[in-house]
Design an enzyme around this catalytic site. Structure first.
Site, short mmCIF file in Angstrom:
data_model
loop_
_atom_site.label_atom_id
_atom_site.label_comp_id
_atom_site.label_asym_id
_atom_site.label_seq_id
_atom_site.Cartn_x
_atom_site.Cartn_y
_atom_site.Cartn_z
N ARG A 1 -0.71 23.90 -2.77
CA ARG A 1 -1.13 23.03 -3.87
C ARG A 1 -2.51 22.43 -3.58
O ARG A 1 -2.82 22.08 -2.43
CB ARG A 1 -0.10 21.90 -4.02
CG ARG A 1 -0.38 20.90 -5.13
CD ARG A 1 -0.15 21.49 -6.47
NE ARG A 1 0.04 20.44 -7.50
CZ ARG A 1 -0.13 20.64 -8.80
NH1 ARG A 1 -0.51 21.83 -9.24
NH2 ARG A 1 0.10 19.68 -9.66
N THR B 1 -0.86 28.93 -15.91
CA THR B 1 0.07 29.11 -14.80
C THR B 1 0.62 30.53 -14.83
O THR B 1 0.73 31.13 -15.89
CB THR B 1 1.23 28.10 -14.90
OG1 THR B 1 0.71 26.79 -15.07
CG2 THR B 1 2.09 28.13 -13.66
N THR C 1 -1.43 28.50 -10.18
CA THR C 1 -2.06 27.89 -11.36
C THR C 1 -3.49 27.45 -11.09
O THR C 1 -3.87 27.20 -9.93
CB THR C 1 -1.24 26.67 -11.84
OG1 THR C 1 -1.78 26.19 -13.07
CG2 THR C 1 -1.29 25.55 -10.81
N ASN D 1 -4.26 25.18 -13.59
CA ASN D 1 -3.90 24.07 -14.47
C ASN D 1 -4.14 24.43 -15.93
O ASN D 1 -3.38 25.21 -16.47
CB ASN D 1 -4.60 22.77 -14.09
CG ASN D 1 -3.84 21.55 -14.62
OD1 ASN D 1 -2.68 21.65 -14.99
ND2 ASN D 1 -4.49 20.41 -14.64
N GLU E 1 -7.20 20.53 -11.34
CA GLU E 1 -5.89 20.00 -10.95
C GLU E 1 -5.86 18.49 -10.83
O GLU E 1 -4.78 17.88 -10.81
CB GLU E 1 -5.46 20.64 -9.63
CG GLU E 1 -3.98 20.82 -9.49
CD GLU E 1 -3.42 21.78 -10.50
OE1 GLU E 1 -2.61 21.35 -11.34
OE2 GLU E 1 -3.78 22.97 -10.46
N ASP F 1 -3.58 16.34 -13.01
CA ASP F 1 -2.14 16.18 -12.82
C ASP F 1 -1.75 14.86 -12.16
O ASP F 1 -0.57 14.58 -12.01
CB ASP F 1 -1.59 17.35 -11.98
CG ASP F 1 -1.15 18.50 -12.86
OD1 ASP F 1 -1.36 18.41 -14.07
OD2 ASP F 1 -0.62 19.49 -12.33
N SER G 1 3.84 18.23 -9.50
CA SER G 1 3.84 19.50 -10.22
C SER G 1 5.22 19.80 -10.78
O SER G 1 6.23 19.30 -10.27
CB SER G 1 3.44 20.64 -9.26
OG SER G 1 3.59 21.91 -9.87
N SER G 2 5.26 20.62 -11.82
CA SER G 2 6.53 21.09 -12.38
C SER G 2 6.89 22.48 -11.88
O SER G 2 7.95 23.00 -12.22
CB SER G 2 6.44 21.12 -13.91
OG SER G 2 6.41 19.82 -14.44
N GLY H 1 3.86 24.67 -17.90
CA GLY H 1 3.58 23.26 -17.74
C GLY H 1 4.81 22.44 -17.43
O GLY H 1 5.64 22.81 -16.60
#
Length: 627
Positions: free
Chosen positions: A153, A433, A451, A453, A472, A475, A497-498, A520
């Site tokens: 990430r 993504t 991703t 984003n 990013e 987020d 993040s999801s 998302g």
């Protein structure tokens, strides 16, 4: 995977591996090519046989000719050998799935295949992912029966503060939104631990593809059209680096259309540099200074130390959820993994009504929605565990006892927000993504969600490297009303993040399901729906993927339904269960890429048709049929 399995000289026991219906050669195995080398002894035997045939051939030929027709009619037909899939790669673009499959056919590992596929995906679906972004990777090692995560990430730059980030509108795109990318670092960590083929080999197919020129995918063309439609016809001209690659006319900003040839030589050179010199070609080389200077000239605040010293990949044991006769592994921490875990822990104890009835479908979706609402309430408390003490909320979300308590609170009707928690926040969709799912013939599996984003991330393309940088930083929670959020901006922090890559393994340690998705804030709920439908309800994989989805957040206590969701179920959820619902305005609700092995051992890989360029590519073996 053990060192023995990583040995490139080691040939798997089953050498008759095929791809795409054709035999795939392997340098060390003549059997895989289907040829044999005749020895002198074999030639001598052959000569004797031919001599005998010459002596008796005439009479034998006459006899055969007389009875040929009758014998062919009476002789039972020998069953033909069949091809059986033993491995698969599913991604958002067919060319990339094929690259991953070919890596498997060269006896590459699941990680090798995943990396090669991801490198390609960043080129063929660059609006969704690329080496300027970040990813979560889940790896299942069948030999050691272990699952670990690799967290690539993006992180906040060391000079980034909430004050630096202020006064940015919700949909403003600029260089201050660029976070330190982690994509390549995650690839390298995975390859060091689990790779077999040379690092360079994983880049070569995509480099050749770029240098030859490649057709723009329909998904990327749609993303370009969308950006123009919500802004103005000249919007892309604001980003000359991007327009140089994807505009048919750089003066007017007219985007290229699906099928138009894309030339991206700077990215090809960059990938070649990474292939030859490793990730330090980007993170610690003279080129790094150029990259930082470019971003700063665009208004960003990344520092050279953000690349050279600061960024580190995280690794650890995957989060586990025990289902009936299987175990779900997913990401831990401030990801979509704990959301999937809590939803499935709530749902797994139910005895479902007949799903062939309207009543059964409504009951399933109502309970699913309620589980989503509870998980969303807890989601807002997730944050980077290196910065905030979130261990307690993570332990709670993966606890079966906690899920049992929540299950007792699910009634026949839904409730308002205070019933679930006082959570009031949510965060927007991550439009860019991508998901890659891999199952190797060795039984190992990889699920990766990657991703940048938003579509094309920050929209900023490096002039020196051709890399599209992420955005990013968006987020993080930047709303002043949520200044105490655990997801607030801090230097070096990872945003929430999801993304929720998942692997399910049965009680014999064999992979049962590899899945994950894009979409998302809808990622975790969509992945949970797919797993619930396939493993809890027994729905066939293609039907579960094709079925329309729903999503709920507590922000407005509103149920969002995918276009085409059955109207009668919507009506009953509204009138009988009290849900406020509406159909989503988005053409693509979410995209799930999956591989399923059923109870009989049959393998099915399925690319979500919502992303038209996606494909499942199989690796086959020949199965001998009994006469």
């Amino acid at each position: 995977m053990t060192d023995e399995k990583k040995d490139p000289e080691k040939i798997p026991e089953n050498e008759d591996l095929l791809f795409g219906g054709q035999v795939k050669p392997y340098e060390k195995s003549q059997k895989a090519v289907g040829c044999c080398r005749c020895t002198k002894k074999k030639l001598l035997i052959l000569a004797v046989v031919l001599g005998m045939l010459l002596l008796y051939g005439i009479g034998l030929a006459i006899g055969l000719a007389v009875g040929l027709s009758r014998d062919e009619e009476e002789k039972p037909q020998k069953p033909e050998d069949v091809l059986e899939p033993v491995g698969a790669v599913v991604s958002d673009h067919e060319a990339c799935s094929d690259i991953g499959r070919d890596i498997l056919a060269r006896y590459g590992t699941a990680v090798d295949a995943a990396i090669a596929t991801l490198i390609c995906n960043g080129v063929r679906t660059p609006h969704s992912m690329g080496i300027g972004g970040g990813c979560f990777m889940l790896v299942y090692d069948r030999h050691d029966k272990q699952t670990m995560y690799i967290d690539g990430r993006e992180t906040s730059p060391k000079l980034m503060t909430e004050l630096e980030y202020k006064n940015m509108t919700d949909y403003d795109v600029n260089a201050r939104r660029i976070a330190v990318p982690g994509e390549l670092k995650a690839y390298k960590e995975a390859h060091t631990r689990y790779g077999r083929l040379p690092w360079k080999d994983l880049f070569e197919p995509t480099i050749q593809m770029i240098r030859a020129g490649f057709p723009l995918s329909g998904a990327t063309a749609d993303a370009l059209k969308y950006l123009v439609s919500i802004n103005n016809d000249q919007y892309l001209t604001k980003f000359p680096g991007l327009c140089e690659i994807f505009c048919a006319n750089t003066t007017t900003g007219e985007p290229k259309k699906a099928g138009d040839t894309i030339l991206w030589p700077k990215l090809a050179d960059t990938l070649q540099g990474v292939a030859d010199e490793g990730v330090d070609y980007i993170y610690d080389s003279p080129l790094t200074n150029t990259i930082v200077d470019e971003i700063r000239k665009e208004g960003g605040i990344l520092d050279i130390s953000d690349f050279i010293m600061k960024y580190e990949v995280k690794t650890g044991n995957a989060l586990e959820v025990y289902l009936d006769n299987s175990t779900l592994y997913t990401m831990d921490g401030a990801t979509g993994g704990p959301i999937v875990a809590l939803i499935l822990n709530i749902l797994k104890r139910y005895e479902w009504l007949d799903m062939n009835t309207l009543e059964g479908e409504v009951d399933f979706y109502h309970k699913l929605i309620e589980a989503m609402k509870f998980s969303d309430a807890d989601r807002m408390r997730l944050g980077d565990p290196d910065f905030d003490n979130t261990t307690w909320i993570l332990e709670k979300m993966r606890s079966e006892e906690y899920a049992d308590i929540l299950r007792t609170k699910i009634t026949e009707k839904t409730h308002e927000k205070p019933y679930y928690t006082d959570a009031t926040g949510s965060f927007g969709d991550l439009m860019g993504t991508s998901q890659v799912s891999v199952l190797s013939p060795y039984g190992d599996a990889v699920s990766v969600t990657s991703t940048v984003n938003w579509y094309f991330g920050s929209m900023i393309v490096s002039n020196a490297t051709g890399i599209i940088w992420n955005n990013e930083m968006d987020d993080f929670d930047t709303d002043p009303a949520r200044s105490t959020s655990v997801n607030r901006i801090e230097p070096g922090k990872r945003p929430r993040s999801s993304m929720a890559p998942c692997i399910v393994v049965d009680n014999q340690d064999n992979v049962k399901l590899v899945t994950g998705g894009a979409g998302g804030s809808k990622i975790a709920t969509s992945v949970a729906q797919l797993i619930a439908k396939t493993l809890l309800l027994g729905m066939p994989l293609n039907d579960a993927v094709d079925s329309k989805r729903l999503h709920h957040t507590l922000k407005d206590n509103q149920l969002s339904l995918e276009k085409g969701f059955p109207e009668e179920i919507k009506r009953l959820l509204t009138e009988e269960r009290g849900h406020r619902s509406s159909y989503s305005s988005s053409n693509i609700f979410s995209v799930i890429e999956s591989i399923l092995v059923d109870d009989k051992g049959a393998l099915l890989a399925y690319a979500d048709p919502r992303k038209l360029s996606g494909k499942a590519s199989y690796m086959y073996t020949t199965v001998k049929q009994k006469s």
